[in-house]
Write an enzyme that holds these catalytic residues in place. Structure first.
Site, mmCIF file in Angstrom:
data_model
loop_
_atom_site.group_PDB
_atom_site.id
_atom_site.type_symbol
_atom_site.label_atom_id
_atom_site.label_comp_id
_atom_site.label_asym_id
_atom_site.label_seq_id
_atom_site.Cartn_x
_atom_site.Cartn_y
_atom_site.Cartn_z
ATOM 1 N N HIS A 57 42.754 41.769 45.877
ATOM 2 C CA HIS A 57 43.428 42.787 46.356
ATOM 3 C C HIS A 57 43.776 43.752 44.960
ATOM 4 C CE1 HIS A 57 41.977 42.036 50.470
ATOM 5 N NE2 HIS A 57 43.178 40.259 50.043
ATOM 6 N N HIS B 169 42.240 35.232 45.886
ATOM 7 C CA HIS B 169 41.503 36.035 46.594
ATOM 8 C C HIS B 169 42.740 37.338 46.670
ATOM 9 C CE1 HIS B 169 40.881 37.109 50.535
ATOM 10 N NE2 HIS B 169 41.581 37.840 50.728
ATOM 11 N N GLU B 170 43.759 36.701 46.354
ATOM 12 C CA GLU B 170 45.110 37.164 46.855
ATOM 13 C C GLU B 170 45.340 38.589 45.775
ATOM 14 O OE1 GLU B 170 46.777 37.835 49.304
ATOM 15 O OE2 GLU B 170 46.038 36.607 50.633
ATOM 16 N N GLU C 127 39.190 42.110 53.134
ATOM 17 C CA GLU C 127 39.115 40.437 52.297
ATOM 18 C C GLU C 127 37.963 39.964 52.088
ATOM 19 O OE1 GLU C 127 41.301 38.901 53.285
ATOM 20 O OE2 GLU C 127 42.352 40.627 53.672
#
Length: 465
Positions: A332, A328-329, A407
């Site tokens: 970004h 997920h990070e 997100e």
């Protein structure tokens, strides 16, 4: 507008914002008070015991936040009404004259003024910080600091902030004063360089002043993280674990760095099978411990863990869940969210300083706050904090909405990497570990939450591709 009208327009808007924020907090606080049984749609996400602990924790924080908010607003109002800003400016001027400097040394006076303001703010906010740390966080099992460690930490933060902030402020004022009609361009370039420099050096040189960073030991987790980074061409150069457990049991992870020099940092509280780095003063860095993370003692200054409230059971994440969180990070980064946020902030900075350049010589603004002269630092405070406040509120809401969209996109990216299932369990675990309350007022969450609520993220991950 005349000075008095400007002052009261600013004052009224300040209170309108406060009342709006208080109303939103009231809506959410009512849920903390009244939703005492876990809703049916949350039965598979959280057990009743954890739900109750989360409810009480967030209720305590919300109640405390109400008193902090009303005190802050009253204090701010009294400062404005009774001329606290010009008073502090004059005190700085008197101090400067005691050492043989007159009012022409505006940069020196500005640095003294800001130092006095920081001291005042630190003193008035410290009782609330102490109560939050040693009563609320302690009561719910999060605080890991002793009074001695806390005091040292606060002193370090104070002096580090002054050591960094004062030179930047002095250079900023100098550029404004010497830059001519187009000073805002030079200011924008200067602040861009400063922000990029701070991003570069913070984790390497500033953060280690407060926390211990240790390379993640060789093993299955490290190998899988390196494989994940390589699979999406993320230029990972270093992988650290930070000793977050000496301060709090809250969990986190982040990455930083530019170009081909990226680093990933995991909090030790995030790792299910990793002992806190401060667990034993004789332990080698990176050495694991068979003891569960929730039973590990705190910093060497701390009392034994048996003397502290047990709080809720700390879970942490297993390796697959940590990989999902990092997917997920890293999403970004891969999706360009970091660059997009940087561009948005820099465009806003440029336009704001262009508007500031138009307003800086308007004496009526200074007169509204009790000044007969036009000190540069006072102009920055008046224009950016007060005159721009309506714009800042709108911008903040828009940035929050954009962040929520990012997100969801990062979650979708993790799903594309086949990490949807462990990401869901990780989100649930982290929500439990941090005692996040999963029932949210729609208006409160829309205005405040830069990250979507847990149930919304789980629902989005459940959708078919």
């Amino acid at each position: 507008m005349d000075p008095e009208s400007i002052f009261w327009a600013v004052f009224v808007f300040m209170w309108l914002v406060y009342l709006w924020e208080t109303y939103l907090s009231y809506r959410q606080r009512e849920l903390y008070r009244t939703v005492i049984k876990i809703p049916q749609n949350l039965a598979g996400v959280m057990d009743q015991e954890t739900f109750e602990k989360a409810r009480l924790y967030n209720l305590d924080k919300s109640n405390f936040g109400f008193y902090v908010g009303i005190w802050g607003e009253i204090e701010h109002s009294l400062i404005l009404i009774y001329g606290g800003i010009p008073f502090l400016w004059n005190v700085a001027g008197d101090m400067m004259q005691n050492y043989g400097y007159d009012s022409s040394y505006q940069i020196i006076q500005s640095v003294l003024f800001l130092t006095l303001a920081v001291v005042f703010s630190t003193i008035t906010s410290m009782p609330f910080t102490v109560y939050s740390t040693f009563v609320i966080e302690e009561r719910h099992g999060f605080n890991k600091q002793t009074p001695g460690f806390f005091a040292k930490d606060q002193v370090k933060k104070f002096f580090v902030s002054l050591a960094i902030g004062m030179p930047i402020t002095a250079l900023l004022i100098y550029i404004i004063q010497m830059g001519g009609d187009y000073f805002f361009i030079y200011v924008w370039v200067f602040l861009l360089v400063v922000s990029l420099l701070m991003i570069t050096i913070y984790a390497d040189y500033i953060a280690p002043l407060f926390d211990k960073f240790t390379p993640l030991p060789e093993g299955d987790l490290r190998s899988k993280i390196e494989e994940l980074a390589k699979s999406i061409d993320f230029p990972l150069t270093k992988l650290y674990v930070v000793e977050g457990s000496k301060r709090s049991s809250h969990s986190n992870a982040y990455f930083y760095g530019f170009f081909k020099n990226k680093r990933i940092v995991l909090f030790d509280t995030l790792l299910e099978d990793y002992s806190p780095l401060n667990a034993d003063g004789e332990k080698k860095e990176g050495e694991t411990d068979p003891a569960p993370a929730e039973k590990a003692p705190t910093d060497s200054d701390d009392k034994p863990s048996d003397d502290k409230p047990k709080g809720h059971k700390k879970q942490g994440c297993n390796n697959e869940e940590i990989l999902a969180v990092l997917s997920h990070e890293l999403g970004h980064w891969k999706l360009g969210h970091i660059v997009k946020n940087l561009v948005i902030s820099q465009v806003n900075s440029f336009l704001s300083f262009a508007a500031f350049a138009f307003l800086i010589d308007q004496q009526v603004l200074y007169s509204a706050f009790g000044f007969d002269s036009r000190p540069t630092i006072i102009g920055l405070i008046i224009i950016f904090q007060y005159v721009f406040s309506p714009y800042n509120e709108v911008l903040s809401f828009c940035v929050t909405m954009l962040s929520r969209m990012f997100e969801f996109q990062a979650d979708a990216f993790a799903k594309q990497l086949r990490h949807a299932a462990p990401l869901k369990t990780a989100l649930i675990k982290l929500n439990k570990d941090n005692l996040g309350f999963p029932v949210n007022d729609w208006l409160f969450s829309t205005w405040h939450f830069s990250h979507p609520p847990l149930l919304e993220r789980l629902k989005a991950l459940d959708k078919s591709e």
